[in-house]
Design a protein around this motif. Structure first.
Motif, PDB file in Angstrom:
ATOM      1  N   UNK A 188       0.781  -1.308  -0.064  1.00 55.34           N
ATOM      2  CA  UNK A 188      -0.076  -0.212   0.056  1.00 55.34           C
ATOM      3  C   UNK A 188       0.711   1.544  -0.155  1.00 55.34           C
ATOM      4  N   UNK A 189       0.203   2.337  -0.340  1.00 49.28           N
ATOM      5  CA  UNK A 189       1.073   3.554  -0.291  1.00 49.28           C
ATOM      6  C   UNK A 189      -0.047   4.960  -0.615  1.00 49.28           C
ATOM      7  N   UNK A 190       0.763   6.086  -0.440  1.00 49.22           N
ATOM      8  CA  UNK A 190       0.043   7.122  -0.663  1.00 49.22           C
ATOM      9  C   UNK A 190       1.029   8.031  -1.496  1.00 49.22           C
ATOM     10  N   UNK A 191       0.276   8.834  -2.484  1.00 51.80           N
ATOM     11  CA  UNK A 191       1.006   9.568  -3.502  1.00 51.80           C
ATOM     12  C   UNK A 191       0.215  10.807  -3.817  1.00 51.80           C
ATOM     13  N   UNK A 192       0.980  11.849  -3.979  1.00 53.47           N
ATOM     14  CA  UNK A 192       0.511  13.068  -4.388  1.00 53.47           C
ATOM     15  C   UNK A 192       0.319  13.069  -5.716  1.00 53.47           C
ATOM     16  N   UNK A 193      -0.637  13.799  -6.232  1.00 57.94           N
ATOM     17  CA  UNK A 193      -1.051  14.074  -7.761  1.00 57.94           C
ATOM     18  C   UNK A 193      -1.049  15.458  -8.016  1.00 57.94           C
ATOM     19  N   UNK A 194      -0.994  15.861  -9.272  1.00 58.93           N
ATOM     20  CA  UNK A 194      -1.226  17.088  -9.461  1.00 58.93           C
ATOM     21  C   UNK A 194      -1.895  17.296 -10.931  1.00 58.93           C
ATOM     22  N   UNK A 195      -2.385  18.363 -11.289  1.00 58.61           N
ATOM     23  CA  UNK A 195      -3.174  18.270 -12.597  1.00 58.61           C
ATOM     24  C   UNK A 195      -2.352  18.075 -13.749  1.00 58.61           C
ATOM     25  N   UNK A 196      -2.554  17.438 -14.640  1.00 59.75           N
ATOM     26  CA  UNK A 196      -1.807  17.079 -15.731  1.00 59.75           C
ATOM     27  C   UNK A 196      -1.290  15.610 -15.633  1.00 59.75           C
ATOM     28  N   UNK A 197      -1.391  15.074 -14.280  1.00 61.78           N
ATOM     29  CA  UNK A 197      -0.823  13.492 -14.297  1.00 61.78           C
ATOM     30  C   UNK A 197      -1.608  12.707 -14.948  1.00 61.78           C
ATOM     31  N   UNK A 198      -1.372  11.482 -15.500  1.00 59.38           N
ATOM     32  CA  UNK A 198      -1.954  10.670 -15.911  1.00 59.38           C
ATOM     33  C   UNK A 198      -1.535   8.993 -15.198  1.00 59.38           C
ATOM     34  N   UNK A 199      -2.374   8.632 -14.644  1.00 55.37           N
ATOM     35  CA  UNK A 199      -2.169   7.530 -13.866  1.00 55.37           C
ATOM     36  C   UNK A 199      -2.660   6.291 -14.724  1.00 55.37           C
ATOM     37  N   UNK A 200      -1.752   5.103 -14.949  1.00 58.10           N
ATOM     38  CA  UNK A 200      -2.256   4.179 -15.915  1.00 58.10           C
ATOM     39  C   UNK A 200      -2.195   2.840 -15.016  1.00 58.10           C
ATOM     40  N   UNK A 201      -3.142   2.006 -14.749  1.00 55.78           N
ATOM     41  CA  UNK A 201      -3.162   0.555 -14.477  1.00 55.78           C
ATOM     42  C   UNK A 201      -3.491  -0.363 -15.420  1.00 55.78           C
ATOM     43  N   UNK A 202      -2.474  -1.553 -15.553  1.00 53.12           N
ATOM     44  CA  UNK A 202      -2.675  -2.399 -16.620  1.00 53.12           C
ATOM     45  C   UNK A 202      -2.213  -3.705 -16.031  1.00 53.12           C
ATOM     46  N   UNK A 203      -2.802  -4.740 -16.830  1.00 49.25           N
ATOM     47  CA  UNK A 203      -2.277  -6.095 -16.581  1.00 49.25           C
ATOM     48  C   UNK A 203      -1.061  -6.393 -17.523  1.00 49.25           C
ATOM     49  N   UNK A 204      -0.520  -7.512 -17.376  1.00 45.77           N
ATOM     50  CA  UNK A 204       0.830  -7.695 -17.933  1.00 45.77           C
ATOM     51  C   UNK A 204       0.544  -8.170 -19.473  1.00 45.77           C
ATOM     52  N   UNK A 205      -0.523  -8.156 -19.756  1.00 50.04           N
ATOM     53  CA  UNK A 205      -0.904  -8.441 -21.391  1.00 50.04           C
ATOM     54  C   UNK A 205      -0.384  -7.150 -22.100  1.00 50.04           C
ATOM     55  N   UNK A 206      -0.382  -5.912 -21.383  1.00 50.12           N
ATOM     56  CA  UNK A 206       0.291  -4.704 -22.079  1.00 50.12           C
ATOM     57  C   UNK A 206       1.871  -4.697 -21.750  1.00 50.12           C
ATOM     58  N   UNK A 207       1.987  -4.559 -20.369  1.00 52.41           N
ATOM     59  CA  UNK A 207       3.361  -4.381 -20.058  1.00 52.41           C
ATOM     60  C   UNK A 207       4.515  -5.359 -20.354  1.00 52.41           C
ATOM     61  N   UNK A 208       4.063  -6.510 -20.728  1.00 49.40           N
ATOM     62  CA  UNK A 208       5.017  -7.732 -21.028  1.00 49.40           C
ATOM     63  C   UNK A 208       5.313  -7.689 -22.636  1.00 49.40           C
ATOM     64  N   UNK A 209       4.430  -6.953 -23.352  1.00 46.99           N
ATOM     65  CA  UNK A 209       4.633  -6.870 -24.924  1.00 46.99           C
ATOM     66  C   UNK A 209       4.684  -5.602 -25.484  1.00 46.99           C
ATOM     67  N   UNK A 210       4.489  -4.516 -24.898  1.00 49.12           N
ATOM     68  CA  UNK A 210       4.611  -2.968 -25.194  1.00 49.12           C
ATOM     69  C   UNK A 210       5.827  -2.319 -24.610  1.00 49.12           C
ATOM     70  N   UNK A 211       6.826  -1.674 -25.302  1.00 47.18           N
ATOM     71  CA  UNK A 211       8.043  -1.010 -24.522  1.00 47.18           C
ATOM     72  C   UNK A 211       7.468   0.112 -23.860  1.00 47.18           C
TER      73      UNK A 211
END
Length: 414
Positions: A175-198
């Motif tokens: 777990x963790x807490x993170x600050x954000x600011x306008x303009x940030x883009x957060x991405x959640x993905x399965x390894x079907x993306x991260x394992x095959x797209x650089x």
């Protein structure tokens, strides 16, 4: 597939698997990606159950600390439900799921993560992986035993050390807490993306596609363009100035968007010929992820097994190298022996001589040497024979070379 003004969720079964074991959720405050584990033993059921239970935490919280605690407890509750489901449906034994989720509270995010799905932050043109994979190969990378490049092709890259499911009553959740600011883009993905797209390609898409929905669609398409051997799910969240809820109805994608089915899936989608031709390496059936206990004893067993495999691999390469060198040396010696079975007549220090070998040289290596020198002066020969000796006269054998010398001796008046 659905969209909000500041978020989007997209999931695709991919080009090989018969069913989608990924689930995703985009809500007012909560965003989740889950990747089911267990193959046809119920990975789709696991991700769907976990995602729907965790989605109940999608509400406002007085503080980000409260949100962090609630999100962690939602994952623990999902783990208990999965264990109960396996108890009622023994055919699902061994199923599990990864989960990565974030809860937005004003200008901060609470995060909870287990498994090898990932959470990234794209800020000011830079893509940063926020979560760490709970995999065997990541342990090896962290300990310096292998590189990240070696981890990508490691035979145990599908071994998960932490998941939700019926395998651990008290799973350890990051777990963790993170600050954000306008303009940030957060991405959640399965390894079907991260394992095959650089990472570079993901970063380029996140930087150039303005809308969350458009960027999520492009990311999934990029995985499909790489053969998409696995299910792929992407959830994007754009941080704006409002700091509040989007006001759009919550959206489930993947298995969580479908009715639950406890029937075993014993088939996989056949590989299409265009996929096989365009992506011969990435279009192979992906190995199903599976859980292994995280106890240090078992981890050491895996590491020792990996060391033995590495030693065997080095031994094989050493044997291949020795055989290759032996073949090269043997070939070179054979070729040299062949050259030494030939003779010719030429000039040496102004006199006629018999040479053993051939007239060619290989760099500084001479393939001939004087076998026998004579007393016949080349200058005593007729002009045409002087030219012949200077250009060398081939002989079929040593006997033939001696005969040539006799004829030259006669011509010289010897």
């Amino acid at each position: 597939m659905a969209t909000t003004p500041t978020s989007a969720a997209v999931s695709h079964v991919g080009k090989i698997r018969a069913n989608n074991q990924d689930s995703g959720y985009a809500g007012a405050h909560l965003f989740v990606v889950a990747d089911g584990m267990g193959g046809h033993a119920g990975g789709d059921v696991a991700s769907a159950i976990a995602t729907k239970r965790i989605a109940e935490a999608d509400t406002e919280y007085p503080s980000v600390r409260d949100a962090e605690f609630a999100l962690q407890q939602a994952l623990i509750a999902a783990n208990s439900i999965l264990a109960e489901t396996v108890f009622e449906h023994s055919e699902l034994t061994g199923m599990g799921t990864t989960v990565s989720g974030i809860l937005r509270v004003g200008n901060q995010l609470a995060l909870a993560h287990i498994g090898d799905s990932r959470i990234y932050r794209f800020r000011d043109g830079e893509l940063t992986q926020i979560t760490a994979d709970h995999t065997f190969v990541q342990r090896l990378v962290d300990s310096g035993r292998i590189t990240a490049e070696e981890a990508a092709v490691h035979p145990r890259r599908s071994v998960l050390m932490r998941v939700l499911g019926d395998v651990d009553a008290s799973p350890e959740i990051d777990t963790g807490i993170f600050d954000t600011k306008p303009g940030d883009r957060w991405m959640l993905c399965s390894d079907g993306l991260s394992s095959y797209v650089a990472d570079e390609k993901m970063s380029s898409i996140l930087a150039t596609v303005r809308t969350a929905q458009g960027a999520a669609d492009r990311l999934v398409k990029e995985s499909l363009d790489h053969g998409a051997p696995d299910n792929v799910t992407v959830v994007l969240v754009d941080i704006d100035d409002s700091g509040g809820a989007s006001g759009i109805a919550p959206t489930f994608v993947g298995s969580a968007a479908m009715p639950l089915s406890y029937e075993n899936d014993t088939s996989r989608r056949p590989i299409r010929l265009p996929t096989l031709l365009l992506h011969p390496l990435k279009a192979t059936q992906p190995e199903d992820s599976h859980f292994e206990p995280e106890g240090e004893g078992y981890l050491e067993e895996l590491i020792e097994e990996d060391r033995k495999r590495a030693r065997r691999r080095r031994l094989v390469w050493l044997i291949v190298l020795v055989l290759a060198v032996a073949a090269i040396v043997g070939g070179a010696l054979g070729a040299y022996a062949w050259t030494q079975s030939h003779y010719y007549v030429g000039e040496s220090h102004g006199r006629v001589a018999i040479y053993q070998g051939v007239q060619q040289n290989i760099g500084p290596i001479h393939l001939s040497s004087v076998y026998q020198s004579t007393q016949i002066k080349v200058s005593s020969l007729p002009a045409y024979q002087q030219e012949s000796v200077a250009a060398t006269i081939n002989a079929e054998s040593l006997r033939n070379a001696l005969d040539i010398v006799d004829r030259l001796s006669a011509a010289a008046g010897g």
